[in-house]
Design a protein around this motif. Sequence first.
Motif, mmCIF file in Angstrom:
data_model
loop_
_atom_site.group_PDB
_atom_site.id
_atom_site.type_symbol
_atom_site.label_atom_id
_atom_site.label_comp_id
_atom_site.label_asym_id
_atom_site.label_seq_id
_atom_site.Cartn_x
_atom_site.Cartn_y
_atom_site.Cartn_z
ATOM 1 N N LEU A 314 0.099 -10.083 12.114
ATOM 2 C CA LEU A 314 0.420 -8.818 11.419
ATOM 3 C C LEU A 314 1.867 -8.412 11.677
ATOM 4 O O LEU A 314 2.594 -8.032 10.758
ATOM 5 N N GLU A 315 2.261 -8.501 12.955
ATOM 6 C CA GLU A 315 3.646 -8.118 13.312
ATOM 7 C C GLU A 315 4.668 -8.971 12.569
ATOM 8 O O GLU A 315 5.647 -8.459 12.043
ATOM 9 N N ILE A 316 4.408 -10.289 12.544
ATOM 10 C CA ILE A 316 5.344 -11.190 11.854
ATOM 11 C C ILE A 316 5.461 -10.769 10.386
ATOM 12 O O ILE A 316 6.555 -10.657 9.833
ATOM 13 N N LEU A 317 4.306 -10.504 9.777
ATOM 14 C CA LEU A 317 4.291 -10.176 8.346
ATOM 15 C C LEU A 317 4.922 -8.816 8.082
ATOM 16 O O LEU A 317 5.666 -8.643 7.107
ATOM 17 N N GLN A 318 4.627 -7.839 8.970
ATOM 18 C CA GLN A 318 5.258 -6.523 8.810
ATOM 19 C C GLN A 318 6.774 -6.673 8.876
ATOM 20 O O GLN A 318 7.503 -6.063 8.096
ATOM 21 N N GLY A 319 7.227 -7.551 9.784
ATOM 22 C CA GLY A 319 8.662 -7.837 9.911
ATOM 23 C C GLY A 319 9.255 -8.415 8.631
ATOM 24 O O GLY A 319 10.442 -8.289 8.361
ATOM 25 N N GLN A 320 8.387 -9.074 7.836
ATOM 26 C CA GLN A 320 8.869 -9.646 6.562
ATOM 27 C C GLN A 320 8.674 -8.678 5.403
ATOM 28 O O GLN A 320 8.845 -9.048 4.245
ATOM 29 N N GLY A 321 8.266 -7.436 5.737
ATOM 30 C CA GLY A 321 8.167 -6.420 4.693
ATOM 31 C C GLY A 321 6.776 -6.254 4.095
ATOM 32 O O GLY A 321 6.593 -5.497 3.141
ATOM 33 N N PHE A 322 5.752 -6.967 4.616
ATOM 34 C CA PHE A 322 4.389 -6.780 4.092
ATOM 35 C C PHE A 322 3.840 -5.441 4.581
ATOM 36 O O PHE A 322 4.010 -5.084 5.746
ATOM 37 N N ASP A 323 3.173 -4.716 3.687
ATOM 38 C CA ASP A 323 2.590 -3.426 4.035
ATOM 39 C C ASP A 323 1.160 -3.668 4.526
ATOM 40 O O ASP A 323 0.215 -3.662 3.738
ATOM 41 N N LEU A 324 1.014 -3.922 5.808
ATOM 42 C CA LEU A 324 -0.291 -4.279 6.369
ATOM 43 C C LEU A 324 -0.559 -3.432 7.599
ATOM 44 O O LEU A 324 0.374 -3.046 8.304
ATOM 45 N N ARG A 325 -1.833 -3.149 7.853
ATOM 46 C CA ARG A 325 -2.197 -2.529 9.127
ATOM 47 C C ARG A 325 -3.438 -3.204 9.669
ATOM 48 O O ARG A 325 -4.033 -4.050 8.992
ATOM 49 N N TRP A 326 -3.794 -2.821 10.911
ATOM 50 C CA TRP A 326 -4.973 -3.381 11.558
ATOM 51 C C TRP A 326 -6.161 -3.298 10.611
ATOM 52 O O TRP A 326 -6.446 -2.212 10.092
ATOM 53 N N SER A 328 -6.308 -5.165 7.792
ATOM 54 C CA SER A 328 -5.947 -5.806 6.520
ATOM 55 C C SER A 328 -6.265 -7.298 6.614
ATOM 56 O O SER A 328 -5.999 -7.927 7.641
ATOM 57 N N ASP A 329 -6.807 -7.849 5.527
ATOM 58 C CA ASP A 329 -7.094 -9.288 5.531
ATOM 59 C C ASP A 329 -5.812 -10.052 5.187
ATOM 60 O O ASP A 329 -4.886 -9.489 4.608
ATOM 61 N N LEU A 330 -5.778 -11.301 5.569
ATOM 62 C CA LEU A 330 -4.641 -12.141 5.194
ATOM 63 C C LEU A 330 -5.042 -12.952 3.974
ATOM 64 O O LEU A 330 -5.879 -13.850 4.073
ATOM 65 N N ALA A 331 -4.478 -12.618 2.840
ATOM 66 C CA ALA A 331 -4.814 -13.319 1.607
ATOM 67 C C ALA A 331 -3.761 -14.394 1.344
ATOM 68 O O ALA A 331 -2.922 -14.694 2.197
ATOM 69 N N THR A 332 -3.824 -14.961 0.139
ATOM 70 C CA THR A 332 -2.953 -16.090 -0.195
ATOM 71 C C THR A 332 -1.483 -15.813 0.109
ATOM 72 O O THR A 332 -0.812 -16.637 0.741
ATOM 73 N N ALA A 333 -0.983 -14.668 -0.306
ATOM 74 C CA ALA A 333 0.448 -14.376 -0.138
ATOM 75 C C ALA A 333 0.826 -14.294 1.342
ATOM 76 O O ALA A 333 1.874 -14.795 1.763
ATOM 77 N N GLU A 334 -0.035 -13.666 2.143
ATOM 78 C CA GLU A 334 0.252 -13.508 3.570
ATOM 79 C C GLU A 334 0.222 -14.881 4.271
ATOM 80 O O GLU A 334 1.099 -15.192 5.085
ATOM 81 N N GLU A 335 -0.782 -15.673 3.939
ATOM 82 C CA GLU A 335 -0.873 -17.001 4.584
ATOM 83 C C GLU A 335 0.309 -17.870 4.179
ATOM 84 O O GLU A 335 0.820 -18.653 4.985
ATOM 85 N N ARG A 336 0.724 -17.693 2.956
ATOM 86 C CA ARG A 336 1.878 -18.453 2.480
ATOM 87 C C ARG A 336 3.131 -18.083 3.275
ATOM 88 O O ARG A 336 3.876 -18.942 3.734
ATOM 89 N N ALA A 337 3.286 -16.779 3.482
ATOM 90 C CA ALA A 337 4.473 -16.315 4.214
ATOM 91 C C ALA A 337 4.459 -16.826 5.662
ATOM 92 O O ALA A 337 5.486 -17.224 6.198
ATOM 93 N N ILE A 338 3.286 -16.839 6.273
ATOM 94 C CA ILE A 338 3.207 -17.300 7.671
ATOM 95 C C ILE A 338 3.528 -18.794 7.783
ATOM 96 O O ILE A 338 4.107 -19.247 8.767
ATOM 97 N N THR A 339 3.135 -19.556 6.774
ATOM 98 C CA THR A 339 3.184 -21.017 6.946
ATOM 99 C C THR A 339 4.327 -21.709 6.206
ATOM 100 O O THR A 339 4.558 -22.894 6.423
ATOM 101 N N LEU A 340 5.021 -20.969 5.343
ATOM 102 C CA LEU A 340 6.005 -21.602 4.460
ATOM 103 C C LEU A 340 7.037 -22.448 5.205
ATOM 104 O O LEU A 340 7.375 -23.548 4.785
ATOM 105 N N GLU A 341 7.530 -21.934 6.306
ATOM 106 C CA GLU A 341 8.605 -22.631 7.027
ATOM 107 C C GLU A 341 8.060 -23.607 8.071
ATOM 108 O O GLU A 341 8.836 -24.257 8.766
ATOM 109 N N ARG A 342 6.756 -23.658 8.225
ATOM 110 C CA ARG A 342 6.191 -24.533 9.261
ATOM 111 C C ARG A 342 5.995 -25.954 8.726
ATOM 112 O O ARG A 342 5.817 -26.143 7.523
ATOM 113 N N THR A 343 5.958 -26.912 9.668
ATOM 114 C CA THR A 343 5.668 -28.288 9.269
ATOM 115 C C THR A 343 4.339 -28.760 9.877
ATOM 116 O O THR A 343 3.878 -29.859 9.596
#
Length: 460
Positions: A314-326, A328-343
């Motif tokens: 949640l903290e990582i996503l809030q840092g990227q501008g997502f409007d989330l609170r305790w 909130s589910d992680l849907a497609t967009a949130e999971e994408r944001a978390i994993t986009l830069e990972r290998t």
Amino acid sequence: MTPPTPPPPEAPHSGVAPTHAAHASSSSELRPVPLVQANQDSAVGSRLRVHGWVHRTRSSGGIAFLVLRDATGQMQVTAKRDVLGEEGFARTEKALVESALIVDGVVASDRRAPGGHELRAERVEVVHTAEVFPIYAEQTEEFLLDHRHLTVRTRELVATTKVKAEALRAARAFLDQEGYWEVTPPILSGNAAEGGSEAFELEYFGQKAYLGQTAQLYLEALIYPLEKVYAIDPSFRAEKSRTPRHLCEYTHLEAELAWAGMKENLDIQERLVSAILHQVAERRKEELELLGRDPKELRSIEPPFERIRYEKALEILQGQGFDLRWGSDLATAEERAITLERTSPVFVTHFPKELKAFYMLQDPDDPRTVMGADLLAPEGYGEIIGGSCRETDIGRTIAQLEARGIPRAPYEWYLDLRRYGSVPHAGFGLGVERVVRWMTRREHIRDTMPFPRTPSRLLP
Ligand code: ATP
Ligand code: MG
């Protein structure tokens, strides 16, 4: 660790059919050789028989050039009028794309031919002359999906289908080596496993039944006699939201293990996923390359995978501008944001209990959360596994059913599992098409299914 691998399906069986002049007189003695074996240096000079379908054809000045396709590969065939005779040549020339042929001939080197060799035909039997094949480049996606029974022959779908078969083979080999029993839970059930609106309902001799969304409850029953079990089954979800990662019918690999907690559960998941990636990278190299995936990227993924708590995500996503609170589910967009830069994949653990199913075990150290994790694939692909430790106490299980307004009667049998020898246990469900989509870099999950079922598609 890589599991032992069964022999590759396309390995030569007995080498190229020996073919010396002494045999050449009786063509009926020839047994068909896979194209991948015929299209090899070691076959040059051999007289042999192949069979397959016409992939391309052109003809000029009394010579027809055909490219034949079979399940193993492709090979050029040249057919000459002065060898086949007027009638044989005319039939061969008229064999349009997707016609089925049996060809006897001699293998020769030809640098210009795909694979470097051609078969010089001495006899061509046209088993079936195809009509004009309706599939060609530049058709709409809808047209191609309407003709899926034919487009399954295209190179990309063939490659994806083989990658998937390899992934299933790898998973079975790995789980077998780990001491798991493969079991066959029912697909039809009187339980809508998670009590959700996503279950397909049907009539079953006057009763309400559901198509399985998960086999988990049945796998839980089977850990008592077998301890470690798994199933590879279709799961059905009436997914109304159209996303590139949801199908209405998908292949679910589910495993359940007794005497296990969070650590054991995540450990087996990351080793299973790595075993699948490594075997596919090693054995389906050509297919991966055709699909635009460098096998080295899959080979380099090794356990352990990173673990982050939901709270941290949640903290990582809030840092990227997502409007989330305790909560909130992680849907497609949130999971994408978390994993986009990972290998490499990442586990997200300790979700709020309200977001997850009734059977998940609450974390004694933080009762707002459950001892579960989703495994997210890198590069934006997102969730490939959902798993958890299961609640073992009958009272708390009943309370969780009630808290969610799920009627108890269809779960009485499941509650029995907490009455007779209840032990700590955990399990997970892996979406096979999700993993294949990631490995093969498909834009849409439907391209990992030969006959995808989406809200608007029930045929072919
Ligand atoms: P999502 O949040 O993506 O809808 P989920 O939480 O509903 O997934 P689970 O119920 O945990 O998923 O199912 C286990 C696994 O099955 C998922 O991790 C995913 O890999 C796969 N899966 C779930 N729903 C689908 C679907 N509609 N199509 C393809 N695979 C799916
Ligand atoms: Mg879902």
